[in-house]
Design a protein around this motif. Sequence first.
Motif, mmCIF file in Angstrom:
data_model
loop_
_atom_site.group_PDB
_atom_site.id
_atom_site.type_symbol
_atom_site.label_atom_id
_atom_site.label_comp_id
_atom_site.label_asym_id
_atom_site.label_seq_id
_atom_site.Cartn_x
_atom_site.Cartn_y
_atom_site.Cartn_z
ATOM 1 N N THR A 1 89.249 -56.180 -12.364
ATOM 2 C CA THR A 1 88.644 -54.931 -11.517
ATOM 3 C C THR A 1 87.011 -54.793 -11.606
ATOM 4 O O THR A 1 86.511 -55.042 -12.634
ATOM 5 C CB THR A 1 89.358 -53.656 -12.218
ATOM 6 O OG1 THR A 1 88.688 -53.726 -13.577
ATOM 7 C CG2 THR A 1 90.670 -53.822 -12.161
ATOM 8 N N GLN B 1 92.526 -48.525 -4.390
ATOM 9 C CA GLN B 1 92.022 -49.652 -3.436
ATOM 10 C C GLN B 1 92.960 -49.780 -2.203
ATOM 11 O O GLN B 1 94.106 -49.971 -2.342
ATOM 12 C CB GLN B 1 92.063 -50.842 -4.013
ATOM 13 C CG GLN B 1 91.578 -52.168 -3.500
ATOM 14 C CD GLN B 1 91.786 -53.642 -4.215
ATOM 15 O OE1 GLN B 1 91.638 -53.749 -5.475
ATOM 16 N NE2 GLN B 1 91.799 -54.630 -3.529
ATOM 17 N N ILE C 1 87.794 -48.456 -0.320
ATOM 18 C CA ILE C 1 88.302 -47.713 -1.472
ATOM 19 C C ILE C 1 88.504 -46.199 -1.307
ATOM 20 O O ILE C 1 87.912 -45.548 -0.477
ATOM 21 C CB ILE C 1 87.782 -47.750 -2.718
ATOM 22 C CG1 ILE C 1 86.244 -46.975 -2.682
ATOM 23 C CG2 ILE C 1 87.718 -49.295 -3.488
ATOM 24 C CD1 ILE C 1 85.543 -46.856 -4.102
ATOM 25 N N MET D 1 85.005 -53.980 0.181
ATOM 26 C CA MET D 1 86.441 -53.473 -0.218
ATOM 27 C C MET D 1 86.405 -51.857 0.258
ATOM 28 O O MET D 1 85.329 -51.132 0.204
ATOM 29 C CB MET D 1 86.729 -53.452 -1.582
ATOM 30 C CG MET D 1 87.955 -52.895 -2.341
ATOM 31 S SD MET D 1 88.130 -53.125 -4.283
ATOM 32 C CE MET D 1 86.600 -52.388 -4.800
ATOM 33 N N ILE E 1 90.892 -55.118 1.138
ATOM 34 C CA ILE E 1 89.803 -55.895 0.750
ATOM 35 C C ILE E 1 89.628 -57.097 1.577
ATOM 36 O O ILE E 1 90.476 -57.749 2.322
ATOM 37 C CB ILE E 1 90.100 -56.643 -0.704
ATOM 38 C CG1 ILE E 1 88.898 -57.262 -1.057
ATOM 39 C CG2 ILE E 1 91.155 -57.278 -0.676
ATOM 40 C CD1 ILE E 1 88.908 -57.445 -2.741
ATOM 41 N N TYR F 1 89.824 -44.438 -8.713
ATOM 42 C CA TYR F 1 89.820 -44.943 -7.253
ATOM 43 C C TYR F 1 91.001 -45.763 -6.816
ATOM 44 O O TYR F 1 91.562 -46.238 -7.908
ATOM 45 C CB TYR F 1 88.589 -45.590 -6.826
ATOM 46 C CG TYR F 1 88.303 -47.041 -7.330
ATOM 47 C CD1 TYR F 1 89.090 -48.146 -6.693
ATOM 48 C CD2 TYR F 1 87.678 -47.049 -8.462
ATOM 49 C CE1 TYR F 1 88.833 -49.302 -7.346
ATOM 50 C CE2 TYR F 1 87.511 -48.187 -9.202
ATOM 51 C CZ TYR F 1 88.068 -49.160 -8.684
ATOM 52 O OH TYR F 1 87.671 -50.776 -9.191
#
Length: 138
Positions: free
Chosen positions: A85, A43, A60, A58, A46, A41
């Motif tokens: 993570t 990011q 994603i 977050m 956030i 994934y």
Amino acid sequence: MKIKYFLLLVFSIGIALTVYTGTRYIKGVEIESTTAPITNYQQLDIHCAAHIRDTSSMQIFFDGQSYTVTLSDELCEEIRENTVTPTLFYYQEKDVVFQEGLLMPKVYISLSFFSAILLPLIGFIVYRKELNNSVSSM
């Protein structure tokens, strides 16, 4: 509707909510134990909670779609600094991505159970007190 029937209705709805949250929690534990965490994934954004009424989340990009994942507050700053993570899982039936242990937090089960017991109990105590005061309109 008489008060005792209303209290039974509140109790029944509370127990049904407790059963729903319990089965949802069990489903989350089952997904975590049978599937591997997702790793592919990206990011996008956030957001760490600034105060108690806010939620850390977050954004994603996973499997061609954008998902919003709720995060625990203590982990959010570490993720932002790229020191940790998060362990994320994908619930395919509902098309949801969630952090480990957060599909249905355990505290929701206890809150729904205690409210299912306490609200009718307090109502019944008030109902009985009013009956003892010879109020015939109840």
